[in-house]
Each structure stands twice: as C-alpha cells, then as structure tokens.
Design an enzyme around this catalytic site. Sequence first.
Site, PDB file in Angstrom:
ATOM      1  N   HIS A   1       0.842  -1.143  -0.055  1.00 54.33           N
ATOM      2  CA  HIS A   1       0.081   0.073   0.149  1.00 54.33           C
ATOM      3  C   HIS A   1       0.838   1.279   0.079  1.00 54.33           C
ATOM      4  CE1 HIS A   1      -3.884  -2.091   0.459  1.00 54.33           C
ATOM      5  NE2 HIS A   1      -3.189  -2.686   1.400  1.00 54.33           N
TER       6      HIS A   1
ATOM      7  N   ASN B   1     -10.383  -2.686   2.099  1.00 49.07           N
ATOM      8  CA  ASN B   1     -10.323  -2.667   0.551  1.00 49.07           C
ATOM      9  C   ASN B   1     -11.413  -2.313  -0.176  1.00 49.07           C
ATOM     10  OD1 ASN B   1      -7.543  -3.374   0.545  1.00 49.07           O
ATOM     11  ND2 ASN B   1      -7.814  -5.520   0.930  1.00 49.07           N
TER      12      ASN B   1
ATOM     13  N   TYR C   1       0.111  -4.334  11.461  1.00 53.03           N
ATOM     14  CA  TYR C   1       0.009  -2.951  11.040  1.00 53.03           C
ATOM     15  C   TYR C   1       0.443  -2.093  12.158  1.00 53.03           C
ATOM     16  CZ  TYR C   1      -3.264  -3.819   7.194  1.00 53.03           C
ATOM     17  OH  TYR C   1      -3.639  -4.057   5.965  1.00 53.03           O
TER      18      TYR C   1
END
EC number: 1.11.1.6
Length: 491
Positions: free
Chosen positions: A62, A135, A345
């Site tokens: 990303h 997403n 993350y």
Amino acid sequence: MTVQGETAQSAGPLTTEAGAPVADNQNSETAGVGGPVLVQDQSLLEKLAHFNRERIPERVVHARGAGAYGTFTVTADVTRYTRAHFLSEVGKQTETFLRFSTVAGNLGAPDAVRDPRGFSLKFYTEEGNYDLVGNNTPVFFVRDAIKFPDFIHTQKRDPYTGSQEADNVWDFWGLSPESTHQVTWLFGDRGIPASYRHMDGFSSHTYQWNNAAGEAFWVKYHFKTDQGIKNLRAEEAAVLAGQDPDSHQRDLRTAIERGEFPSWTVQIQVMPVADAATYRFNPFDLTKVWPHADYPPIEFGKLELNRNPENVFAEVEQSIFSPAHFVPGIGPSPDKMLQGRLFAYGDAHRYRVGINADHLPVNRPHATEARNYSRDGLAYDGRHGGAKNYEPNSFGGPAQTNAPSWQPIAVSGITGSETTPLHAEDNDFVQAGNLYRLMSEDEKERLIANLAGSISQVSREDIAERAIANFRKADADYGKRLEAAVQALRG
C-alpha cells in the site's frame, strides 16, 4: 527597500533548525572566491543532511496512495448493536481521514493498474481514534496471516529479475485455491477503478459490535459510492497509466478543490453471535462474503470527504492505521487474517514512522487527548513534562476503567497450528463460481481476456494448468473458456 534573498512578502528572517538567522541561502561558504566549501558552513550541512532524510521508508504494501479529511454522519439508530459513542445518535458527526492506495506498486507506481485498492479510514472519536482498515473488494486472497508475507512476495519484485513475475503470481495462486474468489474480482471489471471516488469500500474482515446490555454481534462494513461505480478497461488503463501516473490522486484532489465532495453510503451486515457456529460456511473466512439474502445490509451512515491535506508527505505518507485501534463497543473477531493484522499494522508503523508516530497531527486523537505512561523514544515531544511515568501511582495519573471495550469470545480445545473447523458448505470455489455466473456475457468475456492475458505469460505449463484448474472447479464453463483463451494466446 529589499535586500538580496528578501521579498516584500517576507515572514521574517530565515533560520536554521536551531532558530539562528541564516545570512546567505544562495551561496555556500568557501575558502576564498572559487575555493572549496568549508565544513564550518553549518547552514549548508544541516540543509543537506535534512534533505537526505526528509522521506521516511515507504510502506512495504500500500505504498502508493492518496488521502483526504472528511466527516462521518450517523443516519440511522444502531444503538441496539453498539455502544460506541460516535454512533450513539442520529445526526452525530465525527471527523475522519481516509487513505486510498494500491497494494503492490511502489511509491512512484501509476494509479491506473489492476490491483486491489486499500480503503483505510480513521475516525477521530471522543473515545479515541477508531481505525477501519479495508479494501475496495469484500474478500481477500488468503485467510490466514501466516500466508500474507508469501503472497505479497509474489506480487512484488522478484529477487533475481527485479520485476513482477507471472510465474510467481500464478504459482502461488494455483497452489492457494482460496484465492480463486478474489482473483475473479480482481480480473473482472472492478479490478481497475476509474478513480478512488467511483469505487466501493469494504471492511472485508468481520468485527464485533457490542451494546450497552452486553449483547454482541458480528458485523461487516460496506461503503457504497454515491458517485456510481466506474471502471477502466485494461486498454484504457494502460494508456492512462503512461500518460498520467497520478490520475487517481489528481482526480480526488481536484474534485475536492472544486467543491465536488465525494461521499459513500455506509452500511453494515449484522450476524447474531449465536449464528456463527452453525452457519453454512465459516463467517470469519476473509475469502468469503455473507450473502445479502442471509444478512441484508443496514444503512446507518454517510461518509463525505471535504478537505485536502496541506502536505501529502506529512499527512498522507505519515498517516498510520491499525485495526487494533478500537473504541468501546467495537472489537475484533476470530478472523485469522485480522488477528495477524492486529499486530502487523502497528509494527509496520513503528518501523516506518517511529515509536511516537501517534503524536503526529494526522494520527493523534482530535476529539480527545491521549493519556498514558509511554515516554521517550525517537521524536518524543515531551508532552508529559515531569508527570510520573508508572501506574498505579498516587499522584493523580490516569487509571484503568475496568470496562472492557468488547465482549469476551469463548474458546476451547488445545493449542496448535490448526486449520479452522469446517462448516457444512466451506469451499474455496463456490463463491467464485457464483460471482462468475452473476456476470453478463460481456463481463465474462472481459474477465476471461484479462485472466488469459496474465496466465499466458507463465513460462511453465504445469503452473498454467494448475491455475486454470481452480477456475474450472469454480464453474465448468469458466474453466473451459479460460483454457481455450490461454491456449490461443500461447499458440
């Protein structure tokens, strides 16, 4: 009267990072006219050193993205499902920041490519920041986080060739049949959105909502674009990617500048907790959708983007999102991909942006204040002053609430590297086949052409055959047409 280096609009003297005035920002200090530059020119050295370090490492995935601030407004009462304060009443508004992205491309890659789009949303709530990481597809390629690094390696540059390789992509997908559903999404018409404004968003993962009475529910989020779905065909995208690599980023920015604020209607699907154990397939499987006939979407909000970042590097690139950022009334599910991302993350951002990334303006809470005992580290801003750095203490420091944010999840059995227990209709191919059969004939033709164009680049017959076999298991016609198209292209 002005002097060199000064203008009528001057905001005062130019200074070093330490605040000392800079006498000359046009010429380096030298040993005589035309002589070598002196190491004592600290203004020069500081400027060059900062320039070398002014970009943080790009995201491993990303990396390529754009973002904007906005507002989320509650449009329907959902307090029967959640006690989250920002969802507590109709009309309540919460500031947000949304980052769109592609998955595989580097920071300088073009926008108009066939790739899933990230849809990461930060709610600046009065109970702390709530991050929803999703997403533009309702499913994903794998269902267990232990496979995620391997999957991403196949999408990124090969260590030998330095390029993305069809052999790697299709070797992994062929050996991972759970990817068949997402690959059908990716190579269909929605694989290349025309812009970030003209695509839907999904939580993809399942989350827990819990209400004031202690009841828990499993939920999935849907963000339905109010601009309508618009996509690019492969031929159009190839031209646009070459002509304007920044097409999606530019479109989002200029639309907001014109006052054409993009918006999404926000929905949830709600599953009673008791349904999960006996549902016909595993409801926490990220490779599957919940059919709307079983759990109809419930509209409860409106998301609007209405303000551009002032500085892309400070705000979009240094923004951090973590699915572990919950607020009371919302929590995790047993989704194995989600469980892995709860760690991954945050860890990625601690590496990229630093241990105090949450202190940056784009990341810190906007509607409340962070109060904890974390101290020091790189880029710590000293916000705590001389306050005590331990808990419990008797000096008036913040204390725990004893009110868990989510309801406990029952577990049983023994530990081990286990596959998820099978439900009656757990299958890697049924939903991919259902999606194929929903398509019009024109959509099927484009899907087959897109897949065949990619699979035909594979160098080994066994990899191509294995990939085609997965689509044949999803639908006999799907596999038959794909096999013929690949053979035609491979000669």
